[in-house]
Every structure is written in structure tokens, then in C-alpha cells.
Design an enzyme around this catalytic site. Structure first.
Site, short mmCIF file in Angstrom:
data_model
loop_
_atom_site.label_atom_id
_atom_site.label_comp_id
_atom_site.label_asym_id
_atom_site.label_seq_id
_atom_site.Cartn_x
_atom_site.Cartn_y
_atom_site.Cartn_z
N PHE A 150 0.81 -1.22 0.00
CA PHE A 150 0.00 0.00 0.00
C PHE A 150 0.84 1.27 0.00
O PHE A 150 0.38 2.32 -0.41
CB PHE A 150 -0.96 0.01 1.22
CG PHE A 150 -0.29 0.47 2.50
CD1 PHE A 150 -0.16 1.82 2.79
CD2 PHE A 150 0.22 -0.45 3.42
CE1 PHE A 150 0.46 2.25 3.96
CE2 PHE A 150 0.85 -0.03 4.58
CZ PHE A 150 0.97 1.33 4.85
N LYS A 174 -0.99 -6.92 -9.38
CA LYS A 174 -2.00 -6.97 -8.31
C LYS A 174 -1.60 -5.92 -7.27
O LYS A 174 -0.71 -6.12 -6.46
CB LYS A 174 -2.08 -8.35 -7.66
CG LYS A 174 -3.38 -8.47 -6.88
CD LYS A 174 -3.29 -9.12 -5.53
CE LYS A 174 -2.68 -8.41 -4.41
NZ LYS A 174 -3.42 -7.30 -3.79
N GLU A 177 -4.98 -3.71 -1.98
CA GLU A 177 -6.41 -3.41 -1.97
C GLU A 177 -6.72 -2.14 -1.19
O GLU A 177 -7.83 -1.63 -1.22
CB GLU A 177 -7.22 -4.60 -1.42
CG GLU A 177 -6.84 -5.10 -0.04
CD GLU A 177 -5.68 -6.10 -0.03
OE1 GLU A 177 -4.64 -5.82 -0.65
OE2 GLU A 177 -5.80 -7.14 0.63
N SER A 227 5.21 -7.01 3.47
CA SER A 227 5.77 -7.32 4.79
C SER A 227 6.57 -8.63 4.72
O SER A 227 6.35 -9.46 3.83
CB SER A 227 4.63 -7.43 5.80
OG SER A 227 3.73 -8.43 5.37
N CYS A 282 9.52 1.87 3.49
CA CYS A 282 10.41 0.75 3.84
C CYS A 282 11.84 1.24 4.06
O CYS A 282 12.66 0.53 4.61
CB CYS A 282 10.39 -0.28 2.74
SG CYS A 282 11.01 0.37 1.20
N GLU A 382 8.99 -4.24 13.18
CA GLU A 382 8.79 -3.12 12.26
C GLU A 382 7.52 -2.38 12.69
O GLU A 382 6.46 -3.00 12.80
CB GLU A 382 8.63 -3.65 10.82
CG GLU A 382 8.42 -2.53 9.83
CD GLU A 382 8.22 -3.01 8.40
OE1 GLU A 382 7.62 -4.06 8.17
OE2 GLU A 382 8.68 -2.27 7.49
P1 NAD Z 1 1.42 -6.60 3.06
O1 NAD Z 1 2.43 -7.66 3.18
O2 NAD Z 1 0.27 -6.59 3.98
O3 NAD Z 1 0.78 -6.61 1.57
C1 NAD Z 1 1.58 -6.66 0.42
C2 NAD Z 1 0.80 -7.35 -0.69
O4 NAD Z 1 0.52 -8.70 -0.28
C3 NAD Z 1 -0.54 -6.69 -0.98
O5 NAD Z 1 -0.75 -6.67 -2.37
C4 NAD Z 1 -1.54 -7.60 -0.27
O6 NAD Z 1 -2.78 -7.63 -0.91
C5 NAD Z 1 -0.87 -8.96 -0.34
N1 NAD Z 1 -1.22 -9.82 0.81
C6 NAD Z 1 -1.61 -9.42 2.04
N2 NAD Z 1 -1.82 -10.50 2.83
C7 NAD Z 1 -1.54 -11.59 2.09
C8 NAD Z 1 -1.56 -12.99 2.34
N3 NAD Z 1 -1.91 -13.48 3.53
N4 NAD Z 1 -1.20 -13.82 1.36
C9 NAD Z 1 -0.83 -13.36 0.15
N5 NAD Z 1 -0.81 -12.03 -0.15
C10 NAD Z 1 -1.15 -11.16 0.80
O7 NAD Z 1 2.22 -5.20 3.10
P2 NAD Z 1 1.61 -3.74 3.17
O8 NAD Z 1 1.06 -3.50 4.54
O9 NAD Z 1 0.75 -3.47 1.99
O10 NAD Z 1 2.94 -2.88 2.98
C11 NAD Z 1 3.81 -2.52 4.02
C12 NAD Z 1 4.95 -3.50 4.12
O11 NAD Z 1 5.67 -3.54 2.89
C13 NAD Z 1 5.97 -3.10 5.18
O12 NAD Z 1 6.39 -4.25 5.84
C14 NAD Z 1 7.10 -2.50 4.36
O13 NAD Z 1 8.37 -2.53 4.96
C15 NAD Z 1 7.06 -3.36 3.15
N6 NAD Z 1 7.71 -2.70 2.02
C16 NAD Z 1 8.94 -3.14 1.68
C17 NAD Z 1 9.60 -2.54 0.64
C18 NAD Z 1 10.96 -3.00 0.23
O14 NAD Z 1 11.45 -2.56 -0.79
N7 NAD Z 1 11.62 -3.89 0.95
C19 NAD Z 1 9.01 -1.48 -0.07
C20 NAD Z 1 7.74 -1.05 0.32
C21 NAD Z 1 7.10 -1.68 1.39
#
Ligand code: NAD
Length: 496
Positions: A150, A174, A177, A227, A282, A382
Site C-alpha cells: 500500500f 496486483k 487493496e 511485509s 520501507c 517493524e
Molecule cells: P502486506 O504484506 O500486507 O501486503 C503486500 C501485498 O501482499 C498486498 O498486495 C496484499 O494484498 C498482499 N497480501 C496481504 N496479505 C496476504 C496474504 N496473507 N497472502 C498473500 N498475499 C497477501 O504489506 P503492506 O502492509 O501493503 O505494505 C507494508 C509492508 O511492505 C511493510 O512491511 C514495508 O516494509 C514493506 N515494504 C517493503 C519494501 C521493500 O522494498 N523492501 C518497499 C515497500 C514496502
């Protein structure tokens, strides 16, 4: 009745038919403004089928035609990025200038991808053996899946899709959401730029859509950002299904401050990197590691600056916006309570801050916590919000040991005027992206982005040459063309 955001499949917007939706908030107003469709299996298959159908023709487009479309996309994006920034602010909450900033960083990858013909050039060795030439080429994979978080609804997808498309692949994106509209806006822009239908598709969805991409035999590769637990899951599931996977995870970034550092520069940097985008980056700095006696004077300078920060609706002239959802805001705020219980000192408490925005927004002001214990969850987890921790250490070595013992390895920074110390740091530190007097060391588009340890799974990073490598596979060709003058049967004109 709210608008329901649909998918983009085969060059057109398609309404969701699954009957499942998820609410999309305006975080500064604290209300649901739209719903987003969540794909079912038929819709997942339809998006992948559209991408698979478009692949052979797109792969065979000449480099010149592909480049023309990339250039056009870059021009349209540059002209209209203000529209996209407004969409991001309305669904994510970050202030408009920051939304524009993320688009600009994404645009840099588009610009990098415009030079793809140069990067796709292979090698050629004449006479590797007598009369035998050997050469190499890199070719597109096919359908690739991109799953984004997000916090950067435009930049993170743009770390990947310009390169995937420029190298001849077709894409199913994808998005998160929580802020799904930016992806649709980008899809429409591609169409306007002349990209053939089906090359870029947007599949709105949740875990079902992610699993669909991970398991479908026509998807060749997955780029994931999110994450750490989900990144690890995606990496393992993708590999199990025979796919190439790069999965970027969470972070906990430290800033090491040596006693000789310029403390005004450090304080400005800690504020920018700790509270920009409400800490939902991040590469945000989460922990300042202060080598004594630096902590007290530094805290004074940081607090002075924190008192001047304005928090409010990102469409107004504020420094920092709300958090993305009420649930996330409450989770971040809970760490302030944990800090109190664990005996740390909450120097500035962001709860109950005055804001320039609606009372129902998902607000949490900048928060500073001193003397954080490394055993506390405030340190080990985090937080992903505007909470900056201070850990005091006695020496450079203690600071480096602390950072190297961390579970994550995304970014880190050192602040010092000692070139020798900085040089040692870049060599000794176990982290993927390093800043020297630079707090958020996000590499430019022609370098590659990615962390170490629990911050990234898979050995290939995003964009730059590694991105090109990820979206292509190599072939080596050994060829021999017999010289017609070499005797044998020759039905051609007489030769010398
Ligand atoms: P998230 O892991 O909740 O979601 C990421 C994606 O995974 C979304 O598209 C979501 O729909 C999908 N998803 C969520 N739950 C899932 C599941 N159980 N099974 C499969 N797919 C699933 O992350 P977020 O809250 O959207 O974003 C924040 C996180 O992203 C933080 O941990 C941040 O550090 C990380 N991030 C990392 C980087 C990097 O370059 N390392 C960059 C941006 C964000």
C-alpha cells in the site's frame, strides 16, 4: 452507494463479478469513499489469459517500436503526474508533494527502461573455434506477476513494470487493496501511449489473487513487495511452483550518528527520514543509534524541529498526513504504550496531536522514544509509522554490532565527518543499501534496489541491471557457417 473499482484486463476496465469487495478509505477523512473488487478464480484466469495471449506479438515488436511506446508513456506520465498524485493522496493519505515525489522516482525507472535496447545487447565472439562463432542474447520470460504494497501505489509497481514491459514480457499487476486506483490510472495511460491490449493488466484482489498468480502455470515470474512474513510465503510458494521470484520484505532501518557528525544535518535528516510519509516507508529511519555523548544534544535538536511539524490533510499545506487505516494507526500507537511499559522514555507522544484536518482522520503525530531497550518490541518489530527510537551506544563498534545483529537489512545510514569511519562502515555493515550522510539511500533507477536478510528473498534486486536480468533469460548460441569455397557440393556460381 460507493463506486466499486474494477480490474483492467485485455485493454479495458472490467467490473468485478465475484461479489467480494474491500473498502477503500480516505485516511484524512476517516471514511470509506470507494470499494474495490476482489478477484475470484475466473477473473484471475482471465487476466493471466489476456497477458498470455498478448505475449507472442509483444515479444516480437521491434526494439524501436517498444521504445516509442515507452517514450510516449514517459511523456504522458510527466505531463499528468499531478492527477496521479491526487489519487494517491486520497487513498494513501501522504501529502501531495510526497505523492509527486514517489511518482518522480517511478518515472526514473521508465526513463531507464527507455534505453533497454542497449541493455539487451549480447556478446559476440568471432572464431571461438576455427570458423565457429559464439554469441549470447537475452529473451523475455512471458507473463510476469507483480504484487505491490500500500505504501507506494505508483513507485513500487514502477520499479518493475517498465523493465518487464521493455524487455518484452506481459504483466499482471496486483496492487494493494488499500489504494487500488493508481494502478488503473497507469493502465489507462499505457493504453493511451499505444501499448497493445493485454500487455499490462491490473487484477484487484487479496490473498486469493496472490495465490492464483503463484500457482498458475502460465506465470513465469513474480516480483513481490510487502511485509516480511508474506514475502517469505510468496518466495517459497513461487519457488515451489517453479517460478522465478524476487520478494522484498519489511525493514527496521538504523541511522548511526558518530560524535563528530554535524548535528543540525543529523536532526534534519532524522526528521525527514523518520516522519516523511508518516513513517510508512520501507526506507524510513526507525532507530537513531547515538554514539555518546551525542544523544542529549541531538534529541534537543530533533524535538525543536518536531515541535514545528504540521500534521493534517495531505491536500493542505502540511508536513505529514494520516496513517493508512484506523487499524494500522492503532497498531502503531500501541508501541508507544509498550515503550512506556518497557521503561523507555517517551520524549514526544504523537497521540492526541492537533491536526489541520477532519477529526475522524487516522491521525498519529510524530513520536520520539529515548532509551529504547533492544529487547523491547519497539526495537525488534517493524512499526511502520511516525515513531522514532533512540538507542544510546558507547562506541562505533557497539553501534555496528547492534545494526548487524538486526533481523532486517534493508537500508542504513552513517552520519560522520570522518571519511575513514564511513569507509569502514560501508565495508563492515550487513545491510543492502547504505547512506553516508544520506538518510534514505534509495538507489537511483540505474542501480538496483533491495535489502539483505529478512528484507529480501531471492538473489535479484529491483530495477537497474539486476531488474533486466530478472525479467529475461539468457541463451548462448554456437554457430558455424561453412565457407562455400570449401569444396564439396556447390550449386552456386563458380567461386575463386
Ligand atoms: P502486506 O504484506 O500486507 O501486503 C503486500 C501485498 O501482499 C498486498 O498486495 C496484499 O494484498 C498482499 N497480501 C496481504 N496479505 C496476504 C496474504 N496473507 N497472502 C498473500 N498475499 C497477501 O504489506 P503492506 O502492509 O501493503 O505494505 C507494508 C509492508 O511492505 C511493510 O512491511 C514495508 O516494509 C514493506 N515494504 C517493503 C519494501 C521493500 O522494498 N523492501 C518497499 C515497500 C514496502
Amino acid at each position: 452507494m460507493n463506486q466499486t473499482i474494477g480490474h483492467w484486463i485485455g485493454g479495458a476496465e472490467v467490473a468485478g463479478k465475484s461479489g467480494r469487495t474491500s473498502p477503500v478509505f480516505d485516511p484524512a477523512l476517516g471514511v470509506v469513499t470507494k470499494d474495490v473488487a476482489l478477484a475470484d478464480t475466473a477473473e484471475i484466469n482471465a487476466a493471466i489469459a489476456a497477458a498470455a495471449k498478448a505475449f507472442p506479438e509483444w515479444r516480437d515488436y521491434s526494439q524501436a517500436r517498444k521504445q516509442g511506446i515507452l517514450f510516449k508513456f514517459r511523456e504522458l506520465l510527466n505531463e499528468r503526474k499531478g492527477e496521479l498524485a491526487e489519487i494517491i493522496t486520497a487513498e494513501h493519505g501522504k501529502v501531495l508533494s510526497d505523492a509527486l515525489g514517489e511518482i518522480t522516482r517511478g518515472q526514473e525507472v521508465v526513463e531507464f527502461a527507455c534505453g533497454m535496447p542497449h541493455l539487451l545487447k549480447g556478446f559476440y565472439t568471432e572464431n571461438a573455434s576455427t570458423g565457429v562463432d559464439v554469441y549470447s542474447t537475452r529473451q523475455a520470460l512471458g507473463v510476469v506477476g507483480i504484487i505491490s504494497p500500500f505504501n507506494f501505489p505508483a513507485m513500487v509497481p514502477m520499479w518493475f513494470f517498465p523493465i518487464a514491459i521493455a524487455t518484452g514480457n506481459t504483466v499482471v499487476l496486483k496492487p494493494s487493496e488499500k489504494d487500488p486506483t493508481a494502478a488503473l490510472w497507469l493502465a489507462k495511460l499505457w493504453k493511451e501511449a499505444g501499448l497493445p491490449d493485454g500487455v499490462f493488466n491490473v487484477l484487484q484482489g487479496d490473498k486469493l489473487a496472490v495465490d492464483g498468480l503463484l500457482e498458475h502455470p502460465d506465470v513465469q515470474a513474480i516480483s513481490f513487495v510487502g511485509s516480511t512474513p508474506i514475502a517469505k510465503y510468496v518466495y517459497e510458494q513461487g519457488a515451489k511452483h517453479g517460478k522465478r521470484v524476487q520478494a522484498l520484505g519489511g525493514a527496521k532501518n538504523h541511522m548511526l550518528v558518530l560524535p563528530d557528525a554535524d548535528l543540525d544535518l543529523v536532526a534534519d535528516s532524522a526528521i525527514n527520514a523518520g516522519f516523511g510519509s508518516a513513517g510508512e516507508r520501507c526506507m524510513a529511519i526507525s532507530v537513531v543509534v547515538a554514539v555518546e555523548p551525542v544523544a542529549d544534544p541531538l534529541i534537543e535538536k530533533i524535538v525543536e524541529r518536531m515541535n514545528k511539524l504540521t500534521v493534517g490533510d495531505g491536500r493542505r499545506n502540511c508536513d505529514m498526513g494520516p496513517l493508512v487505516t484506523r487499524e494500522h494507526r492503532d497498531k502503531v500507537a500501541s508501541y508507544i504504550e509498550i515503550a512506556n511499559q518497557d521503561g523507555a522514555k517517551v520524549v514526544v507522544d504523537g497521540r492526541g496531536i492537533n491536526v489541520d484536518g477532519d477529526a475522524n482522520g487516522f491521525w498519529l503525530g510524530p513520536t520520539l522514544i529515548d532509551n529504547v531497550l533492544t529487547s523491547s518490541k519497539v526495537y525488534t518489530e517493524e512499526i511502520f509509522g511516525p515513531v522514532l527510537s533512540i538507542v544510546r551506544v558507547k562506541s562505533y563498534d557497539e553501534g555496528v554490532e547492534l545494526i548487524n545483529n538486526g533481523a532486517f537489512g534493508n537500508g542504513t545510514a552513517i552520519f560522520t565527518n570522518d571519511g575513514g569511519a564511513a569507509r569502514r562502515f560501508q565495508n563492515e555493515i550487513q545491510v543492502g543499501m547504505i547512506g553516508i550522510n544520506v538518510p534514505i539511500p534509495v538507489p537511483v533507477a540505474y542501480y538496483s534496489f533491495g535489502g539483505w536478510k529478512n528484507s529480501a528473498f531471492g538473489d535479484t534486486k529491483a530495477h537497474g541491471v539486476e531488474g533486466v536480468h530478472f525479467y529475461t533469460r539468457g541463451k548462448a548460441i554456437t554457430s558455424r557457417w561453412l565457407d562455400p569455397s570449401h569444396g564439396g557440393i556447390n550449386l552456386g556460381f563458380p567461386q575463386n
